[in-house]
Design an enzyme around this catalytic site. Structure first.
Site, PDB file in Angstrom:
ATOM      1  N   HIS A 159      45.719  30.506  49.783  1.00  0.00           N
ATOM      2  CA  HIS A 159      44.260  30.557  49.723  1.00  0.00           C
ATOM      3  C   HIS A 159      43.684  31.396  50.847  1.00  0.00           C
ATOM      4  O   HIS A 159      42.926  30.894  51.679  1.00  0.00           O
ATOM      5  CB  HIS A 159      43.703  29.131  49.786  1.00  0.00           C
ATOM      6  CG  HIS A 159      44.207  28.249  48.686  1.00  0.00           C
ATOM      7  ND1 HIS A 159      44.442  26.917  48.838  1.00  0.00           N
ATOM      8  CD2 HIS A 159      44.516  28.527  47.394  1.00  0.00           C
ATOM      9  CE1 HIS A 159      44.883  26.395  47.705  1.00  0.00           C
ATOM     10  NE2 HIS A 159      44.950  27.367  46.813  1.00  0.00           N
ATOM     11  N   GLY A 197      37.003  35.916  46.710  1.00  0.00           N
ATOM     12  CA  GLY A 197      37.231  35.010  47.831  1.00  0.00           C
ATOM     13  C   GLY A 197      36.904  35.605  49.196  1.00  0.00           C
ATOM     14  O   GLY A 197      36.786  34.860  50.169  1.00  0.00           O
TER      15      GLY A 197
HETATM   16  C1  LIG Z   1      50.652  30.286  43.640  1.00  0.00           C
HETATM   17  C2  LIG Z   1      49.174  30.051  43.717  1.00  0.00           C
HETATM   18  C3  LIG Z   1      48.634  28.899  43.163  1.00  0.00           C
HETATM   19  C4  LIG Z   1      47.265  28.653  43.228  1.00  0.00           C
HETATM   20  N1  LIG Z   1      46.766  27.513  42.684  1.00  0.00           N
HETATM   21  C5  LIG Z   1      45.444  27.278  42.743  1.00  0.00           C
HETATM   22  C6  LIG Z   1      44.878  26.101  42.165  1.00  0.00           C
HETATM   23  O1  LIG Z   1      45.592  25.282  41.601  1.00  0.00           O
HETATM   24  N2  LIG Z   1      43.544  25.910  42.265  1.00  0.00           N
HETATM   25  C7  LIG Z   1      42.727  26.806  42.900  1.00  0.00           C
HETATM   26  O2  LIG Z   1      41.521  26.554  42.982  1.00  0.00           O
HETATM   27  N3  LIG Z   1      43.238  27.926  43.449  1.00  0.00           N
HETATM   28  C8  LIG Z   1      44.562  28.182  43.370  1.00  0.00           C
HETATM   29  N4  LIG Z   1      45.078  29.318  43.938  1.00  0.00           N
HETATM   30  C9  LIG Z   1      44.175  30.226  44.624  1.00  0.00           C
HETATM   31  C10 LIG Z   1      43.377  31.068  43.643  1.00  0.00           C
HETATM   32  O3  LIG Z   1      44.284  31.669  42.726  1.00  0.00           O
HETATM   33  C11 LIG Z   1      42.641  32.149  44.440  1.00  0.00           C
HETATM   34  O4  LIG Z   1      41.933  31.565  45.520  1.00  0.00           O
HETATM   35  C12 LIG Z   1      41.660  32.863  43.548  1.00  0.00           C
HETATM   36  O5  LIG Z   1      42.307  33.386  42.403  1.00  0.00           O
HETATM   37  C13 LIG Z   1      41.048  34.015  44.326  1.00  0.00           C
HETATM   38  O6  LIG Z   1      40.099  34.607  43.474  1.00  0.00           O
HETATM   39  P1  LIG Z   1      39.627  36.075  43.731  1.00  0.00           P
HETATM   40  O7  LIG Z   1      38.627  36.398  42.693  1.00  0.00           O
HETATM   41  O8  LIG Z   1      39.245  36.232  45.172  1.00  0.00           O
HETATM   42  O9  LIG Z   1      40.920  36.998  43.555  1.00  0.00           O
HETATM   43  P2  LIG Z   1      42.009  37.054  42.380  1.00  0.00           P
HETATM   44  O10 LIG Z   1      41.869  35.928  41.423  1.00  0.00           O
HETATM   45  O11 LIG Z   1      43.321  37.250  43.080  1.00  0.00           O
HETATM   46  O12 LIG Z   1      41.605  38.369  41.600  1.00  0.00           O
HETATM   47  C14 LIG Z   1      41.723  39.643  42.187  1.00  0.00           C
HETATM   48  C15 LIG Z   1      42.121  40.627  41.094  1.00  0.00           C
HETATM   49  O13 LIG Z   1      41.966  41.944  41.603  1.00  0.00           O
HETATM   50  C16 LIG Z   1      43.122  42.718  41.274  1.00  0.00           C
HETATM   51  N5  LIG Z   1      43.240  43.770  42.310  1.00  0.00           N
HETATM   52  C17 LIG Z   1      43.660  43.638  43.582  1.00  0.00           C
HETATM   53  N6  LIG Z   1      43.599  44.820  44.221  1.00  0.00           N
HETATM   54  C18 LIG Z   1      43.114  45.716  43.323  1.00  0.00           C
HETATM   55  C19 LIG Z   1      42.822  47.108  43.393  1.00  0.00           C
HETATM   56  N7  LIG Z   1      43.005  47.831  44.504  1.00  0.00           N
HETATM   57  N8  LIG Z   1      42.338  47.684  42.290  1.00  0.00           N
HETATM   58  C20 LIG Z   1      42.126  46.975  41.151  1.00  0.00           C
HETATM   59  N9  LIG Z   1      42.402  45.660  41.024  1.00  0.00           N
HETATM   60  C21 LIG Z   1      42.875  45.042  42.112  1.00  0.00           C
HETATM   61  C22 LIG Z   1      44.263  41.727  41.265  1.00  0.00           C
HETATM   62  O14 LIG Z   1      45.324  42.203  40.476  1.00  0.00           O
HETATM   63  C23 LIG Z   1      43.577  40.489  40.658  1.00  0.00           C
HETATM   64  O15 LIG Z   1      43.606  40.534  39.251  1.00  0.00           O
HETATM   65  C24 LIG Z   1      46.428  29.591  43.863  1.00  0.00           C
HETATM   66  C25 LIG Z   1      46.970  30.761  44.402  1.00  0.00           C
HETATM   67  C26 LIG Z   1      48.329  30.988  44.332  1.00  0.00           C
HETATM   68  C27 LIG Z   1      48.883  32.266  44.917  1.00  0.00           C
END
Ligand SMILES: Cc1cc2nc3c(=O)[nH]c(=O)nc-3n(C[C@H](O)[C@H](O)[C@H](O)COP(=O)(O)OP(=O)(O)OC[C@H]3O[C@@H](n4cnc5c(N)ncnc54)[C@H](O)[C@@H]3O)c2cc1C
Length: 298
Positions: free
Chosen positions: A223, A256
Site C-alpha cells: 500500500h 493513491g
Molecule cells: C498484492 C496486493 C494485494 C492488495 N490487496 C488489497 C486489498 O485487499 N484491498 C485494498 O483496498 N487494497 C489492496 N491492495 C492495494 C491496492 O491494490 C492499491 O492501493 C490500489 O490499487 C492503488 O490504486 P491506484 O489507482 O493508486 O493504482 P493502481 O490500481 O495500481 O492503478 C495504476 C494503473 O496505472 C498503470 N500504470 C502505471 N504506470 C503507468 C504508465 N507509465 N503509463 C500507463 N499506465 C501506467 C498500472 O499498470 C495500473 O493499471 C493490494 C495491493 C497488492 C499489491
C-alpha cells in the site's frame, strides 16, 4: 501492453481538453518527475515525491508445515482485528502458485534495524535448526508456502513518511529511478511481532518476518501511497482538494499518490471514493469551459 511493445516503439501525439494521471503512487511520481525534468511540466510543485507513506505496514505471518487444511483456498482477506487504537492486523492468504513469495519470508526476528538484528536473525535460525531441524528446513524452503502460510498484514494509522527522489542510485548509475530518501519508516512493530508469536503458538507453526525488513531495513508494503498529496497550496502539496494539479489547468491526479495520511486500512476504497469525488466537480463536457485550475496555484 504487450511485453514486446518496446521493440520498434514509436511515439504518437494526442490532443485533449484535460488529463487525469492515474498510474498509482509510484507510477504517477515517476511520470511527473520525468515530465518535470524534460521541462514539459516544469511548474509541478517541488513537493512532488514528498510525503510518501507505506500505510505504516509490517508484514509478518506464521507457517505451519504439514497443516491439515489448504490455507491458500478462499478469499484473500477474511478477517482482521485492531490490537490497539492505531494497529490493525488482517489475516491474508495467497493463492496456490504464489510459493515464490516464500523466498521473502524467514524466522521472526525482533530488535532494532541494523547489524544486531541480522545477528539475532542468524542466531534464531541456528536455534530453530538445533531444536526442530526438519520443521525448520520445511518452514524456510518455498515449496508449499501458499498452502501453509498465513500472512499477518499489520497496518497503522500512525504518521511516518519518506521522500522519493528521481536520481541515479549508487549501485546502478546508468539510469534514474525513484530512490527513497530521508527518515526511515519502522520495519519492526513490537506488538505485531508479539501477535505473530501468539498466532503461531495457536496454529503450532513458526512465526515469520519478511527478509528485506531484517536484512535491509526496507518495510514490506502492498500500500504505497502519497508523493503527490492533496494540500492547500503548492508549497505543501501537488494537487488541491479537487485533485487539480497546482500550476496547470485541466490536469488532475486520481490515484493513491494524492492520499495524505497513513490510513491503517487497505486503501483502494478510499482511493476510489476520492477519485469519484474529484470527478463529481467536473461538469459534463458540453458545459465545461476547460480552464479548470486550482485557486491557490502559488
Ligand atoms: C498484492 C496486493 C494485494 C492488495 N490487496 C488489497 C486489498 O485487499 N484491498 C485494498 O483496498 N487494497 C489492496 N491492495 C492495494 C491496492 O491494490 C492499491 O492501493 C490500489 O490499487 C492503488 O490504486 P491506484 O489507482 O493508486 O493504482 P493502481 O490500481 O495500481 O492503478 C495504476 C494503473 O496505472 C498503470 N500504470 C502505471 N504506470 C503507468 C504508465 N507509465 N503509463 C500507463 N499506465 C501506467 C498500472 O499498470 C495500473 O493499471 C493490494 C495491493 C497488492 C499489491
Amino acid at each position: 501492453m504487450k511485453s514486446t511493445t518496446w521493440i520498434g516503439r514509436h511515439s504518437r501525439k494526442f490532443t485533449c481538453h484535460g488529463i487525469v494521471f492515474a498510474a498509482s503512487s509510484l507510477g504517477t511520481m515517476e511520470l511527473l518527475f520525468r515530465l518535470k525534468e524534460k521541462q514539459s511540466l516544469p511548474a509541478i510543485s517541488l513537493q512532488l515525491g514528498k510525503h510518501v507513506r507505506t500505510n505504516s505496514e509490517s508484514l509478518i505471518g506464521a507457517r505451519t508445515p504439514g497443516y491439515h487444511e489448504d490455507l491458500s483456498l478462499g478469499i484473500a482477506i477474511g478477517s482482521g482485528v485492531y490490537i490497539d487504537e492505531h494497529t490493525h492486523i488482517e489475516a491474508v492468504r495467497y493463492p496456490g502458485g504464489s510459493d515464490a513469495m516464500g523466498l521473502l519470508t524467514t524466522i521472526l526476528t525482533n530488535g532494532r534495524p541494523g547489524p544486531n538484528r541480522i545477528f539475532l536473525w542468524l542466531a534464531n535460525i541456528l536455534k530453530s535448526l538445533l531444536r526442530h531441524p526438519l520443521n525448520t528446513v520445511r518452514g524456510l524452503q518455498p515449496w508449499g508456502w501458499a498452502r501453509e502460510f498465513v500472512i499477518l498484514l499489520c497496518m497503522q494509522a500512525l504518521d511516518n513518511q519518506i521522500e522519493m527522489r528521481w536520481q541515479r542510485p549508487w549501485f546502478w548509475p546508468f539510469r534514474k529511478f525513484l530512490v527513497s530518501w530521508g527518515d526511515k519508516v519502522p520495519t519492526y512493530i513490537p506488538r505485531a511481532n508479539e501477535f505473530a508469536e501468539k498466532f503461531a503458538q495457536l496454529t503450532g507453526g513458526f512465526p515469520m518476518s519478511m527478509l528485506p525488513e531484517i536484512l535491509f531495513d526496507i518495510p514490506g508494503t502492498a500500500h504505497c501511497i502519497g508523493g503527490c498529496v492533496i494540500a492547500d497550496s503548492s508549497t505543501n502539496g501537488v494537487v488541491d482538494g479537487r485533485h487539480r494539479v497546482f500550476g496547470y489547468k485541466n490536469m488532475y491526479i486520481c490515484d493513491g499518490s494524492v492520499v495524505a495520511a497513513n490510513l491503517g486500512v487497505n486503501p483502494s476504497l478510499t482511493i476510489t471514493a476520492l477519485a469519484e469525488r474529484a470527478m463529481s466537480f467536473i461538469p459534463p463536457a458540453d458545459a465545461t469551459a476547460w480552464d479548470d485550475a486550482p485557486a491557490a496555484s502559488s
